[in-house]
Write a protein that holds these residues in place. Structure first.
Motif, PDB file in Angstrom:
ATOM      1  N   MET A   1       0.825  -1.227   0.038  1.00 26.99           N
ATOM      2  CA  MET A   1      -0.083  -0.045   0.019  1.00 26.99           C
ATOM      3  C   MET A   1       0.933   1.383  -0.086  1.00 26.99           C
ATOM      4  O   MET A   1       0.630   2.118  -0.655  1.00 26.99           O
ATOM      5  N   ALA A   2       2.055   1.021   0.691  1.00 22.43           N
ATOM      6  CA  ALA A   2       2.972   2.300   0.877  1.00 22.43           C
ATOM      7  C   ALA A   2       3.598   2.743  -0.714  1.00 22.43           C
ATOM      8  O   ALA A   2       3.694   3.763  -0.994  1.00 22.43           O
ATOM      9  N   LYS A   3       3.732   1.537  -1.272  1.00 25.43           N
ATOM     10  CA  LYS A   3       4.646   1.722  -2.696  1.00 25.43           C
ATOM     11  C   LYS A   3       3.554   1.994  -3.660  1.00 25.43           C
ATOM     12  O   LYS A   3       4.188   2.328  -4.679  1.00 25.43           O
ATOM     13  N   ASN A   4       2.446   1.999  -3.323  1.00 25.83           N
ATOM     14  CA  ASN A   4       1.431   2.161  -4.511  1.00 25.83           C
ATOM     15  C   ASN A   4       0.291   2.861  -3.921  1.00 25.83           C
ATOM     16  O   ASN A   4      -0.895   2.826  -3.867  1.00 25.83           O
ATOM     17  N   SER A   5       0.824   4.348  -3.300  1.00 21.05           N
ATOM     18  CA  SER A   5      -0.023   5.182  -2.663  1.00 21.05           C
ATOM     19  C   SER A   5      -0.866   5.789  -3.639  1.00 21.05           C
ATOM     20  O   SER A   5      -1.849   6.492  -3.018  1.00 21.05           O
ATOM     21  N   GLY A   6      -0.241   6.190  -4.914  1.00 20.14           N
ATOM     22  CA  GLY A   6      -1.305   7.025  -5.662  1.00 20.14           C
ATOM     23  C   GLY A   6      -2.491   6.103  -6.276  1.00 20.14           C
ATOM     24  O   GLY A   6      -2.226   4.828  -6.211  1.00 20.14           O
ATOM     25  N   GLU A   7      -3.643   6.811  -6.526  1.00 22.58           N
ATOM     26  CA  GLU A   7      -4.745   6.258  -6.660  1.00 22.58           C
ATOM     27  C   GLU A   7      -4.607   5.426  -8.035  1.00 22.58           C
ATOM     28  O   GLU A   7      -5.362   4.049  -8.089  1.00 22.58           O
ATOM     29  N   GLU A   8      -3.956   5.878  -8.932  1.00 21.34           N
ATOM     30  CA  GLU A   8      -3.599   4.973 -10.307  1.00 21.34           C
ATOM     31  C   GLU A   8      -2.994   3.733 -10.037  1.00 21.34           C
ATOM     32  O   GLU A   8      -3.454   2.675 -10.486  1.00 21.34           O
ATOM     33  N   ARG A   9      -1.902   3.804  -9.130  1.00 24.42           N
ATOM     34  CA  ARG A   9      -0.912   2.875  -8.948  1.00 24.42           C
ATOM     35  C   ARG A   9      -2.002   1.828  -7.820  1.00 24.42           C
ATOM     36  O   ARG A   9      -1.763   0.487  -8.153  1.00 24.42           O
ATOM     37  N   MET A  10      -2.588   2.203  -7.105  1.00 23.69           N
ATOM     38  CA  MET A  10      -3.444   1.234  -6.187  1.00 23.69           C
ATOM     39  C   MET A  10      -4.573   0.763  -6.858  1.00 23.69           C
ATOM     40  O   MET A  10      -4.749  -0.763  -6.886  1.00 23.69           O
ATOM     41  N   MET A  11      -5.230   1.156  -7.972  1.00 22.51           N
ATOM     42  CA  MET A  11      -6.142   0.562  -8.980  1.00 22.51           C
ATOM     43  C   MET A  11      -5.356  -0.565  -9.712  1.00 22.51           C
ATOM     44  O   MET A  11      -5.866  -1.522  -9.970  1.00 22.51           O
ATOM     45  N   ASP A  12      -4.161  -0.182 -10.486  1.00 21.65           N
ATOM     46  CA  ASP A  12      -3.552  -1.236 -11.006  1.00 21.65           C
ATOM     47  C   ASP A  12      -3.187  -2.569 -10.046  1.00 21.65           C
ATOM     48  O   ASP A  12      -3.280  -3.767 -10.568  1.00 21.65           O
ATOM     49  N   LEU A  13      -2.638  -2.352  -8.880  1.00 22.17           N
ATOM     50  CA  LEU A  13      -2.220  -3.381  -7.891  1.00 22.17           C
ATOM     51  C   LEU A  13      -3.594  -3.989  -7.709  1.00 22.17           C
ATOM     52  O   LEU A  13      -3.609  -5.299  -7.753  1.00 22.17           O
ATOM     53  N   ILE A  14      -4.628  -3.397  -7.508  1.00 21.69           N
ATOM     54  CA  ILE A  14      -5.741  -4.286  -6.996  1.00 21.69           C
ATOM     55  C   ILE A  14      -6.504  -5.078  -8.397  1.00 21.69           C
ATOM     56  O   ILE A  14      -6.726  -6.147  -7.945  1.00 21.69           O
ATOM     57  N   LYS A  15      -6.631  -4.549  -9.314  1.00 25.40           N
ATOM     58  CA  LYS A  15      -6.958  -5.164 -10.701  1.00 25.40           C
ATOM     59  C   LYS A  15      -6.126  -6.331 -10.731  1.00 25.40           C
ATOM     60  O   LYS A  15      -6.553  -7.557 -11.271  1.00 25.40           O
ATOM     61  N   SER A  16      -4.991  -6.080 -10.596  1.00 31.57           N
ATOM     62  CA  SER A  16      -3.922  -7.446 -10.982  1.00 31.57           C
ATOM     63  C   SER A  16      -4.176  -8.578  -9.662  1.00 31.57           C
ATOM     64  O   SER A  16      -4.245  -9.604 -10.244  1.00 31.57           O
ATOM     65  N   ARG A  17      -4.518  -8.259  -8.529  1.00 28.16           N
ATOM     66  CA  ARG A  17      -4.830  -9.252  -7.491  1.00 28.16           C
ATOM     67  C   ARG A  17      -6.101  -9.659  -7.807  1.00 28.16           C
ATOM     68  O   ARG A  17      -6.240 -10.997  -7.558  1.00 28.16           O
ATOM     69  N   ILE A  18      -7.126  -9.203  -8.256  1.00 32.32           N
ATOM     70  CA  ILE A  18      -8.319  -9.765  -8.648  1.00 32.32           C
ATOM     71  C   ILE A  18      -8.462 -10.454  -9.698  1.00 32.32           C
ATOM     72  O   ILE A  18      -8.968 -11.797  -9.849  1.00 32.32           O
TER      73      ILE A  18
END
Length: 323
Positions: free
Chosen positions: A100-117
């Motif tokens: 979460m700290a490494k992907n704190s920007g909204e866009e990077r958060m979305m990318d991380l979440i989608k890849s995990r889904i």
């Protein structure tokens, strides 16, 4: 201003909730058996178990009469109950505080979440696909019932839905061994074996509509059909639950990589049901923080069971080899 963790949880919950329909659709089209069953699924509101009223004998009061003949009105016990337990599947999606700290920007958060889904979707799909061909005894009998139980190679043994097949022979599915290698344009063992099973199962207009083929069965039967009626196999019919590879006796014939290579299943989907709980139909569970980990965990959960209300409407052909 919301903290990084709070923002992450909010975005993760919203993203997974929005993805729920796409998740179900992707799983629907991932596997012939699950796709077809999910397309015709029965959604219920709950209950301790799933119960079906099963007709096992004819009404003996049916007879012709004339004028003032005495009519038969004898009590007839022609129904019993089949009971099935729910199977529950869960897929956890874990996000660490470091991620979460490494992907704190909204866009990077979305990318991380989608890849995990997407990874969770693949894992859940693979597990359901695999278990639908097994017998439900995996994980201490918690797995979904599969074809190895409902359409057994040895249907004269075992208990399904609380009914003992050794005692109540009317509850047995059909099972035949292949008569020879499939794929020969001369012997046509595949066509003959499928025809034999089709007629064994057929009762009037009650016929199988889904033909599931392992790799040996698919290659052999397709080769035989192409040798005599090429037009019947030169297509990939697209249906909302997946591709149909061939058509035989009006059945949708499908190669399924999860189906055992040496088997072919003939299924009447009017008498095999995938029942899904309406509250847990690939339900996203809100993200929570475990007490002993620096992370958040989101879950996707489904309660379901594969059942039959007429075992004799299904059959399996075993011991198939390719010529």
């Amino acid at each position: 201003m919301a903290s990084t963790a709070a923002q992450f949880v909010e975005i993760a919950t919203m993203t997974i909730s929005k993805y729920r329909k796409k998740l179900a659709n992707n799983i629907l089209q991932s596997n012939a058996l699950f796709g077809k069953m999910y397309d015709k699924k029965r959604v219920v509101s709950g209950g301790n178990d799933l119960q079906f009223s099963i007709k096992y004998k004819e009404n003996s009061n049916v007879k012709s009469f004339k004028d003032y003949d005495k009519l038969l009105i004898n009590p007839v016990d022609q129904f019993c109950e089949a009971k099935y337990d729910w199977a529950a599947y869960n897929c956890a999606i874990v996000f660490s505080d470091f991620e979460m700290a490494k992907n704190s920007g909204e866009e990077r958060m979305m990318d991380l979440i989608k890849s995990r889904i997407q990874a969770a979707e693949e894992d859940l799909t693979n597990k359901l696909n695999e278990d639908l061909y097994l017998d439900g005894t995996g994980n201490d009998n918690k797995d979904i019932l599969g074809l190895a139980a409902l359409v057994a190679d040895s249907p004269a043994t075992g208990i399904v839905g609380g009914i003992d097949r050794a005692v109540d022979t009317w509850w047995q599915n059909k099972s035949n061994a292949a008569t020879g290698a499939w794929g020969s344009a001369t012997n046509l063992h595949g066509r003959k074996d499928v025809d034999k099973m089709f007629t064994d199962i057929r009762v009037g207009k009650t016929v199988p509509d889904l033909l599931l083929l392992g790799s040996y069965a698919f290659r052999g039967l397709k080769s035989e059909l192409e040798s005599v009626e090429r037009g019947n196999t030169d297509f990939k019919a697209r249906k909302n639950w997946g591709f149909v590879d061939l058509n035989f006796n009006s059945m949708d014939g499908v190669y399924d990589e999860s189906c055992p290579a040496a088997k072919a299943y003939l299924i009447n989907t009017n008498h095999m049901q995938l029942t899904v709980h309406n509250k847990y139909n690939f339900k996203p569970i809100p993200a929570q923080r475990p007490d002993d980990q620096a992370s958040f965990v989101q879950h996707i959960r489904v309660f379901l069971q594969l059942t039959t209300d007429r075992s004799a409407s299904h059959g399996v052909i075993t011991g198939i080899t390719a010529a």
